[in-house]
Motif scaffolding. Structure first.
Motif, PDB file in Angstrom:
ATOM      1  N   TYR A 188     -44.483  -2.753  19.181  1.00  0.00           N
ATOM      2  CA  TYR A 188     -44.690  -3.861  19.605  1.00  0.00           C
ATOM      3  C   TYR A 188     -44.305  -5.034  18.870  1.00  0.00           C
ATOM      4  N   GLU A 189     -45.127  -4.117  17.722  1.00  0.00           N
ATOM      5  CA  GLU A 189     -45.175  -5.138  16.205  1.00  0.00           C
ATOM      6  C   GLU A 189     -43.761  -4.196  15.264  1.00  0.00           C
ATOM      7  N   ARG A 190     -43.014  -3.950  15.849  1.00  0.00           N
ATOM      8  CA  ARG A 190     -41.161  -3.681  15.410  1.00  0.00           C
ATOM      9  C   ARG A 190     -40.615  -4.270  15.955  1.00  0.00           C
ATOM     10  N   MET A 191     -40.978  -4.802  17.909  1.00  0.00           N
ATOM     11  CA  MET A 191     -40.216  -5.810  18.497  1.00  0.00           C
ATOM     12  C   MET A 191     -40.044  -6.662  17.551  1.00  0.00           C
ATOM     13  N   LYS A 192     -41.363  -7.399  17.170  1.00  0.00           N
ATOM     14  CA  LYS A 192     -42.181  -8.868  17.139  1.00  0.00           C
ATOM     15  C   LYS A 192     -40.975  -9.221  15.323  1.00  0.00           C
ATOM     16  N   GLN A 193     -41.008  -8.241  14.708  1.00  0.00           N
ATOM     17  CA  GLN A 193     -40.202  -8.569  14.030  1.00  0.00           C
ATOM     18  C   GLN A 193     -38.776  -9.109  14.044  1.00  0.00           C
ATOM     19  N   ARG A 194     -37.527  -9.266  15.293  1.00  0.00           N
ATOM     20  CA  ARG A 194     -37.309  -9.194  15.556  1.00  0.00           C
ATOM     21  C   ARG A 194     -36.743 -10.866  16.172  1.00  0.00           C
ATOM     22  N   PRO A 195     -35.866 -11.994  15.419  1.00  0.00           N
ATOM     23  CA  PRO A 195     -36.085 -13.187  15.872  1.00  0.00           C
ATOM     24  C   PRO A 195     -35.583 -13.192  17.738  1.00  0.00           C
ATOM     25  N   ALA A 196     -34.665 -12.423  17.866  1.00  0.00           N
ATOM     26  CA  ALA A 196     -34.268 -12.495  19.313  1.00  0.00           C
ATOM     27  C   ALA A 196     -35.632 -12.562  20.217  1.00  0.00           C
ATOM     28  N   PHE A 197     -36.108 -11.465  19.622  1.00  0.00           N
ATOM     29  CA  PHE A 197     -37.704 -10.879  20.934  1.00  0.00           C
ATOM     30  C   PHE A 197     -38.347 -12.255  20.342  1.00  0.00           C
ATOM     31  N   ASN A 198     -38.604 -12.630  19.559  1.00  0.00           N
ATOM     32  CA  ASN A 198     -39.734 -13.596  19.964  1.00  0.00           C
ATOM     33  C   ASN A 198     -39.276 -14.688  20.557  1.00  0.00           C
ATOM     34  N   GLN A 199     -37.833 -15.305  20.041  1.00  0.00           N
ATOM     35  CA  GLN A 199     -37.263 -15.741  21.292  1.00  0.00           C
ATOM     36  C   GLN A 199     -37.087 -16.426  21.989  1.00  0.00           C
ATOM     37  N   ILE A 200     -36.646 -14.852  22.946  1.00  0.00           N
ATOM     38  CA  ILE A 200     -36.689 -14.826  24.181  1.00  0.00           C
ATOM     39  C   ILE A 200     -37.195 -14.349  24.733  1.00  0.00           C
ATOM     40  N   VAL A 201     -38.247 -13.737  25.146  1.00  0.00           N
ATOM     41  CA  VAL A 201     -38.830 -12.233  25.302  1.00  0.00           C
ATOM     42  C   VAL A 201     -40.231 -12.714  25.635  1.00  0.00           C
ATOM     43  N   ARG A 202     -40.654 -13.413  24.210  1.00  0.00           N
ATOM     44  CA  ARG A 202     -42.602 -14.355  24.035  1.00  0.00           C
ATOM     45  C   ARG A 202     -42.273 -15.288  24.296  1.00  0.00           C
TER      46      ARG A 202
END
Ligand SMILES: N[C@@H](CCC(=O)N[C@@H](CS)C(=O)NCC(=O)O)C(=O)O
Length: 206
Positions: A188-202
Motif C-alpha cells: 500500500y505504501e508503494r502504491m501511495k508513491q504513484r501519483p495516479a493512485f493518490n489522485q484516483i483511488v485515494r
C-alpha cells in the motif's frame, strides 16, 4: 477521445481511471451510477445492457467489465510492463485479476454496502459479518503473496495491482478491525508513491 462512464467513487470505475492515468491516455469521464443515475436510460443500456459502470467508448468501440477494459487499454495503448507479452508472466497477471473479480466482488459488496451505504435499519448484520470475515481471509492471502514479491503478479507493477488496488484502499482505510498484514501495508505504501493512485483511488470513501 476515450470516454469513461462511471462515478468516481466506484471501485470498478477507479480501476479504469487509474489505468488510463498510468498509460497517459487522454480521456473524458462521465458521471453515471449511484446518485447520478443514467444506468436505466435506454441510451446507456444500449452501451451496457447490464446497467452497471464502468463502460468505455473508444471511438465506435464499446466495452464493459472493468477488468476487460484494463486488458484492452493496456493492449491498445501499449505498456508491456502493465500487461506482459510473455505467456507465463501474463498468466500471473490474469490470475490475480480473475481472483479479485471472482473472489472479492460479493464479500466486498456485502461489507461496504452494510457498513457505509446502509442505515442501521437497512443493515444486514449477518452479511456484514460474513463479508468482514471473508475479506480478512482474502487480504491475508494477498499479504502472503506480497511477502514473496513486491507486487501482486511479481517483480513489477501490473494490471493485477490496478485491479486489486481500489478494493485494498477501501478495506485498509475503513474503521474496522484488521489483522496485522505487514506485506500488504508495505505494498500500500508503494502504491501511495504513484501519483495516479493518490489522485484516483485515494478519495473520500462514500
Ligand atoms: N463485474 C463488473 C461489476 C460492475 C459493478 O458492479 N459496478 C457497480 C459499481 S462498482 C455498479 O454499477 N453499481 C450500480 C451503480 O453504481 O449505480 C465490472 O467489473 O465492471
Amino acid at each position: 477521445m476515450l470516454k469513461i462512464w462511471g462515478r468516481k467513487n466506484s471501485s470498478n470505475v477507479k480501476k479504469v481511471l487509474w489505468c488510463a492515468e498510468e498509460l497517459n491516455i487522454p480521456y473524458q469521464q462521465v458521471d453515471a451510477g449511484g446518485s447520478f443515475g443514467k444506468l436505466n436510460d435506454p441510451e446507456y443500456r444500449a452501451l451496457n445492457p447490464n446497467g452497471l459502470v464502468p463502460t468505455i467508448q473508444d471511438g465506435d468501440f464499446v466495452l464493459w467489465e472493468s477488468n476487460s477494459i484494463l486488458r484492452y487499454l493496456a493492449s491498445q495503448y501499449g505498456n508491456a510492463s502493465l500487461y506482459p507479452a510473455d505467456n507465463r508472466k501474463r498468466a500471473k497477471v490474469e490470475q490475480w485479476m480473475d481472483w479479485t473479480a471472482g473472489s472479492f466482488a460479493i464479500p466486498f459488496r456485502d461489507l461496504i454496502f452494510n457498513l457505509i451505504r446502509r442505515t442501521e435499519d437497512e443493515r444486514d448484520h449477518a452479511a456484514l459479518e460474513a463479508g468482514k470475515e471473508r475479506c480478512k481471509e482474502l487480504f491475508t492471502l494477498a499479504d502472503k503473496a506480497l511477502s514473496q514479491t513486491p507486487y501482486l503478479a511479481g517483480e513489477t507493477f501490473s494490471l493485477a495491482d490496478i485491479a486489486f488496488g481500489p478494493f485494498a484502499y477501501v478495506w485498509l482505510e475503513l474503521p474496522i478491525e484488521r489483522p496485522a498484514l505487514p506485506y500488504l501495508t508495505a505494498w500500500y505504501e508503494r502504491m501511495k508513491q504513484r501519483p495516479a493512485f493518490n489522485q484516483i483511488v485515494r478519495i473520500p470513501i462514500t
